[in-house]
Structures are given as C-alpha cells and as structure tokens.
Design a protein around this motif. Structure first.
Motif, PDB file in Angstrom:
ATOM      1  N   HIS A 177       0.837  -1.192   0.000  1.00 41.65           N
ATOM      2  CA  HIS A 177       0.000   0.000   0.000  1.00 41.65           C
ATOM      3  C   HIS A 177       0.873   1.243   0.000  1.00 41.65           C
ATOM      4  CE1 HIS A 177      -3.268  -2.491   2.351  1.00 41.65           C
ATOM      5  NE2 HIS A 177      -3.152  -2.841   1.091  1.00 41.65           N
ATOM      6  N   HIS A 183      -3.340   0.795  -3.793  1.00 40.53           N
ATOM      7  CA  HIS A 183      -2.585  -0.449  -3.846  1.00 40.53           C
ATOM      8  C   HIS A 183      -1.300  -0.193  -4.615  1.00 40.53           C
ATOM      9  CE1 HIS A 183      -1.443  -4.596  -4.761  1.00 40.53           C
ATOM     10  NE2 HIS A 183      -2.199  -4.937  -3.729  1.00 40.53           N
ATOM     11  N   PHE A 233      -6.833  -7.280  -1.164  1.00 43.76           N
ATOM     12  CA  PHE A 233      -7.226  -6.668  -2.439  1.00 43.76           C
ATOM     13  C   PHE A 233      -7.642  -7.759  -3.420  1.00 43.76           C
ATOM     14  CE2 PHE A 233      -6.948  -3.993  -6.142  1.00 43.76           C
ATOM     15  CZ  PHE A 233      -7.273  -2.739  -5.659  1.00 43.76           C
TER      16      PHE A 233
END
Length: 326
Positions: A245, A273, A325
């Motif tokens: 991140h 991301h 994610f």
C-alpha cells in the motif's frame, strides 16, 4: 479508532519523521521550533530551540542520538536528541531546503535554495571530522553546484552510494556521493517534486509532485514502475513497510484554502494499492492540505502533518489489517 492530535506548532507543518524504532516522532514547521513527541500517546517530549526561521526539513539518526534540521535562516544544525543541545552548525548563503543522515549517520547532505544571486548547492559533510565544522564557515567534502532547477526534496540512495534529488521543474536526478558526478536524470514529472520517500529496504522510492501524481521508482536506476493519479497536487507520499500500500496526501494550493469548504479542498489522505494503482480508502481529518506523511515503522499506523498546524497519528483498525485486495 480515534486519532491522536498533536498540537505544538503555530504554523503549517513542513515535515514529520519517525525514528527507526517508531517510539519517537519528529516534526518541523514554518515556525522556528522543531518538536519531538512520544508516538504512543502524543505527549511532547521536547523542542529544539535556536532557529530563527521556518524549518523545512528534519531527520534523525539510526540510533536516535542526533537530530538534523534545515532552515530558512540559512543554517543547517545538528542537535543532541536527548538534551536538545546544538552540537554543530553549517551557515549557508541561502535557505537550506533539505538535509538528511546517511544510513550509519556518519555523513549528512544538505541542499540550499537558488536565491539572492546564489545558485542551488548540494553539499556533503562527514560528521566525524571536526575540521569540516570550523567556526565561521564549515567546509564540505563534496560541494555540487546545481545550475538547473533548484532541489526541492532529496534522500540518500541505497548503501549511501548516491543521493536522489527532486527538482522544481519535475526532474529526478542521482548524484554520486563520492565524486559528485550526476549519474542520471529523469523527466517523468511535469511539476515540482514535493517529496521523496524510500521503501523499508531502500530498493524503491516514491515521489509526490505538483502535477497531481505520485510515482514509484526503482531506487538504483530510477526507472518508473507505477503511477498513482489524483485530482489535486500531491505534497507527500509514503510506502507501507508491511503491506503493498501507499498513502498520498495533498490538496488544493494553500492560498486558496479559505475560499472553499473542507469537502471541496479534498484534504483527506488517500490509500492506493502499490501494484494495481487503485485507490481503496480515504481518511479525513485535516482542515488544510496535507504537507507531509509518514508510516510508523511497524506499519500499524501513520502520521500526517498539514497546513492547519496539526499532526495527526491515525492507527489502523481491524478492517484495514484484515483487508485483502481482490
């Protein structure tokens, strides 16, 4: 979780920095007094008194023994972290914009502004050599004259072999720390580079620019890897030490803040991301553009400093810790 609000500065923040363990947070602003705080509870531990102008940059050595500050009063100063005593001082012909310790804190660099008929200079000093810190004018072991656009942000590269500099015109450069030679120059940004921060292992670095983007680079050859796009100038960006991140902070120009509502100014921190470049979260709180960001070394919280004069330490909740994610 409720953030910890640190109130110790009278003007807008310019930089915040954690020490290696993460128990101390150092902050500087456009007022002349850098602060040090306990990051766990936000208690102010002390101040470093002596500057007579805005303090643009602050850094702490790996062992938390020394603190380095760069100021608009044309000085760069080295302090004893524990006592707040000034140890060494460099006087320059113009404002000192950036400064930083090498990995082992044996060397420092500083860069000066292009002003009052003086060119921008990138200088390196050996902290262990008292001969370089003579009264009436310190003598650097490396003094590089930067004839192009002035340096606005800079960090040491991996293994302290070079210094990576970001410039007012958007250029990203590498300077050899031993010879002073410019190794490479990249033109990926179209606006001023406001901040450069490394990854935990120093192999990558992220830049924040006025052109509304942040970009991730390979630290060795400065090849661009990823781009994170926003709709406002980006003042600071940081890479998480434990997750893939990045966090970006910025907002509209400070001079326009009073003409719009907080919602319009977009003063929230934005999380992306690292690989997919997609935004997945925003954190509100500040009443002005975010000027500086830093992840805690354990990756479980981050700190932000803004134009409103406050530092906020925001711990991550269980939703973030468990987030994957898709």
């Amino acid at each position: 979780m409720q953030p910890i609000l640190l109130q110790g500065h009278t003007r807008s923040l310019t930089q915040i920095r954690y020490n290696r363990e993460g128990d101390l947070l150092f902050s500087c602003s456009k007022d002349p007094v850098p602060n040090v705080w306990y990051s766990a509870n936000g208690e102010r531990l002390g101040t470093y008194n002596g500057h007579n102008g805005a303090v643009w940059s602050i850094d702490v050595s790996w062992d938390s023994a020394r603190v380095l500050t760069a100021s608009a009063d044309n000085t760069c100063r080295l302090w004893d972290c524990e006592t707040g005593r000034e140890l060494l001082r460099v006087d320059t012909p113009s404002a000192v914009r950036t400064a930083g310790f090498s990995f082992g804190a044996k060397s420092i660099f500083l860069s000066t502004d292009r002003a009052m008929g003086h060119l921008c200079h990138l200088q390196m000093y050996d902290v262990r050599d008292p001969g370089q810190w003579v009264v009436g004018g310190a003598k650097p072991h490396q003094d590089i004259e930067v004839k192009d656009s002035k340096i606005t942000s800079a960090i040491w590269g991996p293994l302290d072999e070079f210094i990576v500099t970001g410039h007012e015109d958007g250029q990203l450069c590498q300077y050899d720390s031993k010879t002073g030679q410019r190794l490479c120059i990249k033109d990926y940004h179209s606006g001023q580079i406001n901040d450069i921060q490394p990854s935990l292992d120093k192999t990558m670095l992220i830049t924040a620019s006025k052109d509304t983007t942040a970009k991730l680079f390979d630290a060795w050859d400065l090849e661009q890897m990823y781009t994170y796009k926003t709709d406002r100038p980006v003042n600071s960006a940081a890479i998480s030490p434990i997750r893939e991140h990045v966090v970006l902070g910025g907002g509209q120009e400070a001079m326009e803040v009073t003409t719009t509502a907080t919602r319009v100014g977009k003063f929230d921190a934005r999380f992306y991301h690292l690989v997919f470049e997609d935004e997945f979260a925003r954190v509100k709180g500040h009443f002005g553009p975010i000027n500086t960001l830093a992840f805690h070394p354990d990756g479980m919280s981050y700190a932000s400093g803004a134009e409103d004069g406050f530092v906020r330490i925001q711990s991550f909740d269980s939703d973030y810790i468990g987030y994957t994610f898709e």
